[in-house]
Motif scaffolding. Structure first.
Motif, PDB file in Angstrom:
ATOM      1  N   UNK C 219     -12.149   7.837  -6.114  1.00 37.53           N
ATOM      2  CA  UNK C 219     -11.459   6.732  -7.205  1.00 37.53           C
ATOM      3  C   UNK C 219     -10.201   7.294  -7.660  1.00 37.53           C
ATOM      4  N   UNK C 220      -9.365   6.379  -7.870  1.00 38.58           N
ATOM      5  CA  UNK C 220      -8.024   6.561  -8.253  1.00 38.58           C
ATOM      6  C   UNK C 220      -7.131   6.634  -7.090  1.00 38.58           C
ATOM      7  N   UNK C 221      -7.487   6.362  -6.134  1.00 40.63           N
ATOM      8  CA  UNK C 221      -6.507   6.368  -4.851  1.00 40.63           C
ATOM      9  C   UNK C 221      -5.657   5.094  -4.673  1.00 40.63           C
ATOM     10  N   UNK C 222      -4.437   5.453  -4.749  1.00 40.57           N
ATOM     11  CA  UNK C 222      -3.435   4.126  -4.995  1.00 40.57           C
ATOM     12  C   UNK C 222      -3.668   2.891  -3.796  1.00 40.57           C
ATOM     13  N   UNK C 223      -3.470   1.988  -4.195  1.00 43.08           N
ATOM     14  CA  UNK C 223      -3.577   0.732  -3.184  1.00 43.08           C
ATOM     15  C   UNK C 223      -2.328   0.873  -2.383  1.00 43.08           C
ATOM     16  N   UNK C 293      -7.169  -0.692  -0.775  1.00 46.04           N
ATOM     17  CA  UNK C 293      -7.092  -1.617  -1.837  1.00 46.04           C
ATOM     18  C   UNK C 293      -6.890  -1.129  -3.289  1.00 46.04           C
ATOM     19  N   UNK C 294      -7.228  -0.062  -3.497  1.00 49.04           N
ATOM     20  CA  UNK C 294      -7.072   0.310  -4.795  1.00 49.04           C
ATOM     21  C   UNK C 294      -8.371   0.328  -5.549  1.00 49.04           C
ATOM     22  N   UNK C 295      -9.353  -0.158  -4.721  1.00 49.64           N
ATOM     23  CA  UNK C 295     -11.054  -0.277  -5.311  1.00 49.64           C
ATOM     24  C   UNK C 295     -11.355   1.181  -4.523  1.00 49.64           C
ATOM     25  N   UNK C 296     -12.647   1.648  -5.255  1.00 51.54           N
ATOM     26  CA  UNK C 296     -13.151   2.873  -4.949  1.00 51.54           C
ATOM     27  C   UNK C 296     -13.214   2.689  -3.235  1.00 51.54           C
ATOM     28  N   UNK C 297     -13.084   4.006  -2.707  1.00 47.16           N
ATOM     29  CA  UNK C 297     -13.190   4.220  -1.292  1.00 47.16           C
ATOM     30  C   UNK C 297     -14.706   4.592  -1.249  1.00 47.16           C
ATOM     31  N   UNK C 298     -15.443   4.023  -0.373  1.00 47.80           N
ATOM     32  CA  UNK C 298     -16.640   4.365  -0.102  1.00 47.80           C
ATOM     33  C   UNK C 298     -17.346   4.431   1.278  1.00 47.80           C
TER      34      UNK C 298
ATOM     35  N   UNK D 108      -2.986  -8.523   1.131  1.00 48.18           N
ATOM     36  CA  UNK D 108      -2.585  -7.855  -0.045  1.00 48.18           C
ATOM     37  C   UNK D 108      -2.302  -6.462   0.246  1.00 48.18           C
ATOM     38  N   UNK D 109      -3.083  -5.643   0.960  1.00 48.04           N
ATOM     39  CA  UNK D 109      -3.209  -4.545   1.395  1.00 48.04           C
ATOM     40  C   UNK D 109      -1.768  -4.125   2.217  1.00 48.04           C
ATOM     41  N   UNK D 113       1.559  -1.994   1.612  1.00 46.79           N
ATOM     42  CA  UNK D 113       1.948  -0.954   2.594  1.00 46.79           C
ATOM     43  C   UNK D 113       3.303  -1.113   2.898  1.00 46.79           C
ATOM     44  N   UNK D 114       4.035  -2.388   3.134  1.00 43.91           N
ATOM     45  CA  UNK D 114       5.185  -2.635   3.861  1.00 43.91           C
ATOM     46  C   UNK D 114       6.041  -3.249   3.130  1.00 43.91           C
TER      47      UNK D 114
END
Lengths: 361, 361, 361, 361
Positions: C219-223, C293-298, D108-109, D113-114
């Protein structure tokens, strides 16, 4: 970055001059290669400081300890890691210069690159001491080359204005390479040695330093290995050779001299000799289109004079942004070239094994 | 291999001299960079054959077509691919030499490397024609550098024994670089140009060829970019420069000359000028420890004489294993150096953008 | 090969189970990152064998010694090397099985790959022990992520038929991740823990073993970080996760379940929440087109049951080419999953730091 | 990044859905491999849209044109480049959605990114259309594998709740793979096909979409190829498979099911059969420790339902930062799985050729 991926060997060098230890990881080596540790020791001894006044008096006992990748005297094929502990550190000698840029050193550029977080003691990761694990890697690769009939060797071609003879680019032999590289002061000519020693000693006495040129060769390397464009032999050899601190130029075959002669003089004619295709001359240095021709591989690398000299020099304190006079203390080689000879060979050995792995014939 | 991964830009060159087309894919470019296609055309025109007798009369209309990676005049950040169709192929000219090794060419080594399966027409992938997409890539990178205040340029430093002036390693300016590189025959001195043209024309008339040295520089490149050891600026620049056919040597700063002087002469003292740290001299060529110092980056590359000369030469048929006399037909540059000038710049541009991406400041 | 180059971090793992030592070199880390060694110790303790019957009784004191790349408590930016000495080797336990292939182990495939030269003792370089330096690397990266507001964590989702609750893919918090990953037996549900322990103990008593699934989140990983195609986040995470021995599957977001529902159910609608773009559901697991995407990576990784079981098994002697019954001696975890939890996090941490370096925002 | 370097093949994909063209450069292929263009056409036809209602009605005539790397019907060993022109672009269909994020797409992603510079038309470089050059590369590699006695093939294992039979992991044959992969709708069971078609058609009628699972296998792949840790076969296959848009999970052998059974059940016992070492069962999917065991290589990849559905969906305009309803126009596959079958094979083929080059036996 201290690693290099050629599609063949992956080499990762690590360590700082005054940290806990330095070392290397070699990945993707062929498995089952018998490695003689005494030969490694002999190779590394050639890089060790000399007791003859041509280099620093520091006693660097650089005995590498193999942590992995060897089993019952042979390479396992899994990553080969070797570590050399730093024992003789004398960090006090360097205490007062950490923010005054030593001219021709990487103190200032390294400070910028790492935002001031790099280890400044003795040059940190920029120290020439990192060539010790490079030589370890080169000593391992020398044996892998030997198993395939390839011999490499280098000598001091010049120290300042004093020149040695050149290798005969067509007829240089494995025996000659073995002989010259194992001399305490590796030159082909005894006269050159004597004069070079004088030049180095005079520089030392004068609190100055000198540079020179190393010539390196490989014989027995099979034709047809290498690739065009960016992964040619010249590309990967030069990439590795420029990893040795103080190198400022490299040339293959007749190198810069090729610019001075006509095409009709420079072109090496092919002929058949003893049922084998060879060239009559070897201006191309054994590499055409990035690929080995079967002729001896020959190149030369230029080394600048040791940057550390004991004379006062003008410089700046890059933290204070003030002009400062700098006096470098500590012991320094008046000339790095004699100890650089095995380093240049090491770079070549790694490049050649890497290329042979990538394009097995 | 024709691709190169520096952790920054990934460049993949492809194509054969007489195949359908040649091209390049550039991956990991920054997005949103405005690219002026006319500037690309102007850059590539500098590599195009000249109508003035210094190069081949073949009309290579090397107009690259961008297939991807550009949208509304800007880089998308996704792979930028450009293709140049081969139109003027004249493969008949090469028909009779496919198995007689042209001296100083890669015919024989390429045959071995690819087990006889590579395209032999006109050198195939070893053709100097592959420098066209290299120049395209360099022209794109030139604009990315321009957006960051960096200017690069090169000139002919020598053709055989005729020398141009050198760049002033401390004071060379962006304006000088722009001016010299855009001259039809890029030298700093008009006298040198005249004499060089004579030497080239004499070689052409004499069915011979000549080589020379290109000097290249970058100004405005920020200090602190690059890395120690194997991914230093010298390492990646040399790796790219040796991808240009006919290069046999490279040197940075004062290069091989550093071996001739004392440390006290070679060391570039730091000082503060206009509130900025600079060096008083620039023997180091703008790179210390693999990292930029903020001073102009300077290097020189040696080019051998064009291997293709119209005189009869002795060689071998490497299929028949017989000695043969060879007469190379077709049209060939008596000197590649004038057209090599933008190629050397291109290699530098790609290396510098790659390093800036990898270590953004 | 035991190294991995993503354009971001270069990681080189080395070592054999019964060699001198194991370790890791991390190249291209950001400089100046404060690293708390106690936190590294705590991370590695989570991988250490438990005294509670769920794992082997061997006491592996895996205290990594940092050899380079740290200075005054911060990363230098130059290669960070850490070494763990092998102290508790018991190679006698493995003496009799060196040429009888342990089912589900790499004895036979490793023997072929390295032509019989690899170190067979305890699995050599294939040993799960190499996950210790992987965890070290992951522990360093965890702190680099923490400095950027990113928290990762994992738990045991299942052991054989016993399942824990899943992370809430939309609302999982840093606090939850911190809490669960630091539990001695990391499950969200206490009931699940109790039953899982029973299953593991029953397997142990029965001379058998069990596998399970680890669920991991960030969590908190930027989009906006990652890349399309082959260097997407899923690509590099999966490449690293499959480096953990015993992993046989990986899935992101709702993973294999996405195949069971309609597009209208699977598509995560975007909405604006607190001025920020989010998705209402998180079937995509925080990654779209390889980019965050800014959502939690799971994601979830499946671990097979420990291959080493004490029951007699049929196998072959691959040197003699004879069928043989095998009884594996020595002490073995009846289930690797509890100790695998930090390994999975480590793989994620390395991948995320690497991606952040490559595409800084 | 759209390129991938495994030490073996270097693959660089490029192109945008609505740009000038898409393509691929394959570097470091073996030379002299006879390539049948009709077989490439047949492979790519399997990816082409079907006329049977299971996919979009767009007629994508994806005829790749080979620009380099082929000479007289054989690979030259130098970079193989192929280009597909975009002809049927209909960019008008996409005009109105450029800043409203399509759920489950990378709009969106990719924009983040770009920095908004990427080509938004039809997904740009994120388009599933980039799998066409991937299939070209896979079709070339299929023939290189065929020359070495290796056959790969895949089938639709499930579409939503409808399942096909599985490959027999021990006894699957080259003939079975050839047969199933060339069926118009590649399933093992005719009944499954019928029901799957119904499910897909129902989804299409309902303006919805469905996903599914592809199962892929290789037989004849030699034992002993691959590497431990990060360059194992699972690592490089998964890295390539996740390059295919819509893949959310991958599992090898019995995959996630391995977590549900005891070690005694999961361990594949070795035995000698016809003088060759085999395993009695094949839960390991032909890979142990990252290295091939000689048993069939088996894996499954999960595909999410096509994100583009014609139903209104809630989303946001990421430029305006407003909630918006979105109706996607244009023609879209109600299920990508049938066309994904050759894409999964292509990824496997590239990985296997790459591994064979890197570790030739």
């Amino acid at each position: 970055m201290s690693s290099c991926f050629n599609g063949g060997i992956n080499i990762s060098l690590f360590g700082e001059s005054h940290g806990r230890g330095i070392g290397v990881v070699l990945d993707n080596l062929p498995s089952g290669e018998v490695i003689d540790l005494e030969k490694i020791g002999a190779f590394m001894a050639r890089r060790a400081p000399k007791k003859d006044g041509t280099s620093t008096m520091r006693s660097e006992k650089d005995i590498p300890e193999i942590f992995s990748g060897m089993y019952e005297g042979r390479t396992t094929g899994t990553p080969l890691a070797a570590v050399i502990l730093n024992t003789d550190q004398h960090s006090g000698d360097y205490g007062n210069i950490s923010h005054i840029a030593r001219p021709a050193h990487a103190d200032y550029t390294g400070f910028l690159r790492y935002n001031g977080a790099n280890d400044p003691r003795g040059g940190g990761h920029f120290s020439a001491r990192i060539t010790a694990p490079l030589c370890f890697a080169g000593a391992v690769c020398a044996q892998i080359l030997e198993h395939r009939g390839v011999t490499t060797g280098a000598h001091i071609l010049s120290i300042k204005e004093i020149s040695d003879e050149r290798f005969d680019p067509v007829n240089v032999t494995a025996e000659q390479l073995e002989t010259v590289k194992n001399r305490p002061f590796p030159t082909l000519s005894g006269t050159a040695e004597e004069k070079m020693r004088e030049v180095i000693n005079a520089a030392r006495t004068d609190l100055n330093s000198v540079g020179g040129i190393v010539e390196c060769a490989a014989v027995g390397f099979p034709a047809g290995i290498g690739s065009p464009m960016m992964d040619g032999l010249e590309n990967i050899i030069s990439r590795l050779v420029f990893a040795i601190p103080a190198v400022k130029g490299i040339e293959f075959g007749n190198g810069f001299s090729c610019a001075d002669i006509f095409g009709s003089e420079n072109n090496d004619e092919f002929t058949i000799k003893d049922g084998k295709i060879v060239t009559v001359t070897n201006n191309h240095g054994g590499i055409l289109g990035g690929i080995s021709s079967g002729m001896p591989i020959i190149f030369r690398a230029a080394f600048k004079p040791t940057p550390s000299i004991s004379r006062p020099q003008n410089s700046v304190d890059f933290k204070d942004m003030t002009n400062r006079e700098l006096v470098i203390k500590g012991r320094h080689d008046p000339c790095v070239v004699p100890r650089a000879v095995p380093c240049v060979e090491a770079a070549l050995n790694i490049a050649l094994v890497s290329a042979m792995i990538e394009n097995p014939r």
